[in-house]
Scaffold this motif. Structure first.
Motif, PDB file in Angstrom:
ATOM      1  N   GLN A  43       1.101  -1.155   0.006  1.00  0.00           N
ATOM      2  CA  GLN A  43      -0.088   0.006  -0.079  1.00  0.00           C
ATOM      3  C   GLN A  43       0.902   1.409   0.144  1.00  0.00           C
ATOM      4  O   GLN A  43       0.477   2.231  -0.527  1.00  0.00           O
ATOM      5  CB  GLN A  43      -1.058  -0.104   1.070  1.00  0.00           C
ATOM      6  CG  GLN A  43      -1.839  -1.020   1.080  1.00  0.00           C
ATOM      7  CD  GLN A  43      -2.724  -0.968   2.412  1.00  0.00           C
ATOM      8  OE1 GLN A  43      -2.226  -0.603   3.365  1.00  0.00           O
ATOM      9  NE2 GLN A  43      -3.691  -1.916   2.387  1.00  0.00           N
ATOM     10  N   ASN A  44       2.010   1.204   0.426  1.00  0.00           N
ATOM     11  CA  ASN A  44       2.935   2.285   0.617  1.00  0.00           C
ATOM     12  C   ASN A  44       3.628   2.667  -0.888  1.00  0.00           C
ATOM     13  O   ASN A  44       4.592   3.414  -0.632  1.00  0.00           O
ATOM     14  CB  ASN A  44       3.925   2.301   1.631  1.00  0.00           C
ATOM     15  CG  ASN A  44       3.028   2.226   3.010  1.00  0.00           C
ATOM     16  OD1 ASN A  44       2.134   2.925   3.205  1.00  0.00           O
ATOM     17  ND2 ASN A  44       3.751   1.692   3.763  1.00  0.00           N
ATOM     18  N   ILE A  45       3.850   1.847  -1.805  1.00  0.00           N
ATOM     19  CA  ILE A  45       4.179   2.162  -2.878  1.00  0.00           C
ATOM     20  C   ILE A  45       3.703   3.291  -3.870  1.00  0.00           C
ATOM     21  O   ILE A  45       2.541   3.409  -4.065  1.00  0.00           O
ATOM     22  CB  ILE A  45       4.306   1.039  -3.928  1.00  0.00           C
ATOM     23  CG1 ILE A  45       4.981  -0.390  -3.260  1.00  0.00           C
ATOM     24  CG2 ILE A  45       5.039   1.196  -5.340  1.00  0.00           C
ATOM     25  CD1 ILE A  45       5.005  -1.576  -4.098  1.00  0.00           C
ATOM     26  N   ILE A 101       8.623   5.068 -15.671  1.00  0.00           N
ATOM     27  CA  ILE A 101       7.892   4.240 -14.744  1.00  0.00           C
ATOM     28  C   ILE A 101       8.678   4.430 -13.353  1.00  0.00           C
ATOM     29  O   ILE A 101       9.734   5.026 -13.232  1.00  0.00           O
ATOM     30  CB  ILE A 101       8.054   2.649 -15.278  1.00  0.00           C
ATOM     31  CG1 ILE A 101       9.630   2.122 -14.880  1.00  0.00           C
ATOM     32  CG2 ILE A 101       7.498   2.426 -16.668  1.00  0.00           C
ATOM     33  CD1 ILE A 101       9.623   0.732 -15.158  1.00  0.00           C
ATOM     34  N   HIS A 102       7.966   3.708 -12.524  1.00  0.00           N
ATOM     35  CA  HIS A 102       8.599   3.550 -10.891  1.00  0.00           C
ATOM     36  C   HIS A 102       8.955   2.183 -10.848  1.00  0.00           C
ATOM     37  O   HIS A 102       8.358   1.329 -11.267  1.00  0.00           O
ATOM     38  CB  HIS A 102       7.186   3.984  -9.958  1.00  0.00           C
ATOM     39  CG  HIS A 102       7.751   3.521  -8.545  1.00  0.00           C
ATOM     40  ND1 HIS A 102       8.506   4.509  -7.954  1.00  0.00           N
ATOM     41  CD2 HIS A 102       7.534   2.580  -7.729  1.00  0.00           C
ATOM     42  CE1 HIS A 102       8.752   3.885  -6.669  1.00  0.00           C
ATOM     43  NE2 HIS A 102       8.305   2.660  -6.598  1.00  0.00           N
ATOM     44  N   TYR A 103      10.330   2.065 -10.297  1.00  0.00           N
ATOM     45  CA  TYR A 103      11.014   1.026  -9.987  1.00  0.00           C
ATOM     46  C   TYR A 103      12.003   1.085  -8.946  1.00  0.00           C
ATOM     47  O   TYR A 103      12.709   1.741  -8.948  1.00  0.00           O
ATOM     48  CB  TYR A 103      11.755   0.552 -11.489  1.00  0.00           C
ATOM     49  CG  TYR A 103      12.572  -0.670 -11.317  1.00  0.00           C
ATOM     50  CD1 TYR A 103      11.950  -2.028 -11.006  1.00  0.00           C
ATOM     51  CD2 TYR A 103      13.870  -0.703 -11.216  1.00  0.00           C
ATOM     52  CE1 TYR A 103      12.883  -3.177 -10.674  1.00  0.00           C
ATOM     53  CE2 TYR A 103      14.490  -1.853 -10.955  1.00  0.00           C
ATOM     54  CZ  TYR A 103      14.012  -3.015 -10.759  1.00  0.00           C
ATOM     55  OH  TYR A 103      14.882  -4.213 -10.584  1.00  0.00           O
ATOM     56  N   ASN A 104      11.604   0.206  -8.099  1.00  0.00           N
ATOM     57  CA  ASN A 104      12.319   0.118  -6.993  1.00  0.00           C
ATOM     58  C   ASN A 104      12.139  -1.532  -6.391  1.00  0.00           C
ATOM     59  O   ASN A 104      11.404  -1.944  -5.795  1.00  0.00           O
ATOM     60  CB  ASN A 104      11.837   0.968  -5.835  1.00  0.00           C
ATOM     61  CG  ASN A 104      12.760   1.007  -4.727  1.00  0.00           C
ATOM     62  OD1 ASN A 104      13.832   0.353  -4.489  1.00  0.00           O
ATOM     63  ND2 ASN A 104      12.743   1.886  -3.732  1.00  0.00           N
ATOM     64  N   ILE A 105      13.638  -2.011  -6.496  1.00  0.00           N
ATOM     65  CA  ILE A 105      13.426  -3.523  -6.199  1.00  0.00           C
ATOM     66  C   ILE A 105      13.301  -3.938  -4.651  1.00  0.00           C
ATOM     67  O   ILE A 105      12.745  -4.719  -4.249  1.00  0.00           O
ATOM     68  CB  ILE A 105      14.845  -4.313  -6.665  1.00  0.00           C
ATOM     69  CG1 ILE A 105      14.887  -5.797  -6.319  1.00  0.00           C
ATOM     70  CG2 ILE A 105      16.133  -3.502  -5.869  1.00  0.00           C
ATOM     71  CD1 ILE A 105      13.745  -6.309  -7.580  1.00  0.00           C
ATOM     72  N   ASP A 131       5.917   8.241  -8.500  1.00  0.00           N
ATOM     73  CA  ASP A 131       7.349   8.470  -8.326  1.00  0.00           C
ATOM     74  C   ASP A 131       8.108   7.780  -9.574  1.00  0.00           C
ATOM     75  O   ASP A 131       8.695   6.761  -9.466  1.00  0.00           O
ATOM     76  CB  ASP A 131       8.102   8.022  -7.104  1.00  0.00           C
ATOM     77  CG  ASP A 131       9.266   8.290  -6.963  1.00  0.00           C
ATOM     78  OD1 ASP A 131       9.605   9.285  -7.813  1.00  0.00           O
ATOM     79  OD2 ASP A 131      10.087   7.610  -6.227  1.00  0.00           O
ATOM     80  N   PHE A 132       8.128   8.574 -10.886  1.00  0.00           N
ATOM     81  CA  PHE A 132       8.733   7.942 -11.836  1.00  0.00           C
ATOM     82  C   PHE A 132      10.247   8.122 -11.743  1.00  0.00           C
ATOM     83  O   PHE A 132      10.536   9.316 -11.852  1.00  0.00           O
ATOM     84  CB  PHE A 132       8.247   8.563 -13.013  1.00  0.00           C
ATOM     85  CG  PHE A 132       6.705   8.562 -13.413  1.00  0.00           C
ATOM     86  CD1 PHE A 132       6.319   7.436 -13.324  1.00  0.00           C
ATOM     87  CD2 PHE A 132       5.986   9.470 -13.436  1.00  0.00           C
ATOM     88  CE1 PHE A 132       4.693   7.059 -13.532  1.00  0.00           C
ATOM     89  CE2 PHE A 132       4.422   9.455 -13.580  1.00  0.00           C
ATOM     90  CZ  PHE A 132       3.988   8.219 -13.726  1.00  0.00           C
TER      91      PHE A 132
END
Length: 194
Positions: A26-28, A42-46, A32-33
């Protein structure tokens, strides 16, 4: 008594882990591109992916990078082959691959990443497109049609244009790596419930 306490502690731990996973989904901040660098579409954070699926997401990411490398090698290889007398249309095909395969593979990477990170419903389309792409990558690594330099053409290229043969071999190896990485990701993602 001891088994009751152990079961109780285990159940509490499982409930807390599930709660933490729901909170992290829920916190993603999908607005935030931050990826890819410079373009940021896009948003990407492993780190936002559950630890057991990080390897899957990394394999999807690496597949998209390898397809970009493949299309660049294909342009170079087909340009050299055209310079030595092959059809010039091969260069046009190479650019068509560049502008079609990269967005498709990037879409698959993002769809799989977002499905694993927050919305498993997105994985339905991912699974079917990924199966289709795996079959395409296998076929393209074998055939010699359009601008593809599959295994069938390697003997010709090594006899007449050895440098192009080496480039074509690298292209085919990259496609097989993409098949392996995509197959691994598909296998791991297949059992996630939508």
């Amino acid at each position: 008594m001891a088994s009751y306490v152990a079961k109780s502690v285990l159940n509490d731990s499982i409930r807390q882990l599930k709660s933490n996973q729901k909170d992290s989904k829920q916190n993603i901040d999908w607005d935030d591109f931050n990826y890819p660098p410079l373009i940021k579409v896009i948003h990407y954070n492993i780190e936002e992916v559950q630890p057991e699926y990080r390897l899957v997401v990394r394999s999807l990411w690496l597949s998209s990078i390898l397809i970009a490398v493949y299309t660049l090698l294909n342009i170079i290889d087909n340009s050299i082959q055209t310079g030595y007398g092959n059809d010039g249309i091969r260069i046009l095909y190479s650019f068509m691959f560049l502008f079609s395969f990269n967005p498709i593979q990037f879409f698959i990477f993002y769809r799989g990443y977002k499905g694993v990170a927050s919305d498993p419903y997105l994985l339905v389309l991912y699974k079917w497109i990924q199966i289709l792409l795996i079959m395409c990558w296998i076929t393209f690594s074998i055939v010699d049609i359009l601008g593809f330099n599959g295994f069938i053409t390697l003997s010709y290229l090594f006899d007449y244009l050895p440098f192009c043969g080496v480039l074509a071999l690298f292209e085919d190896i990259i496609l097989l790596l993409v098949v392996a990485l995509s197959g691994f990701a598909l296998f791991r993602i297949w059992n996630i419930k939508e």
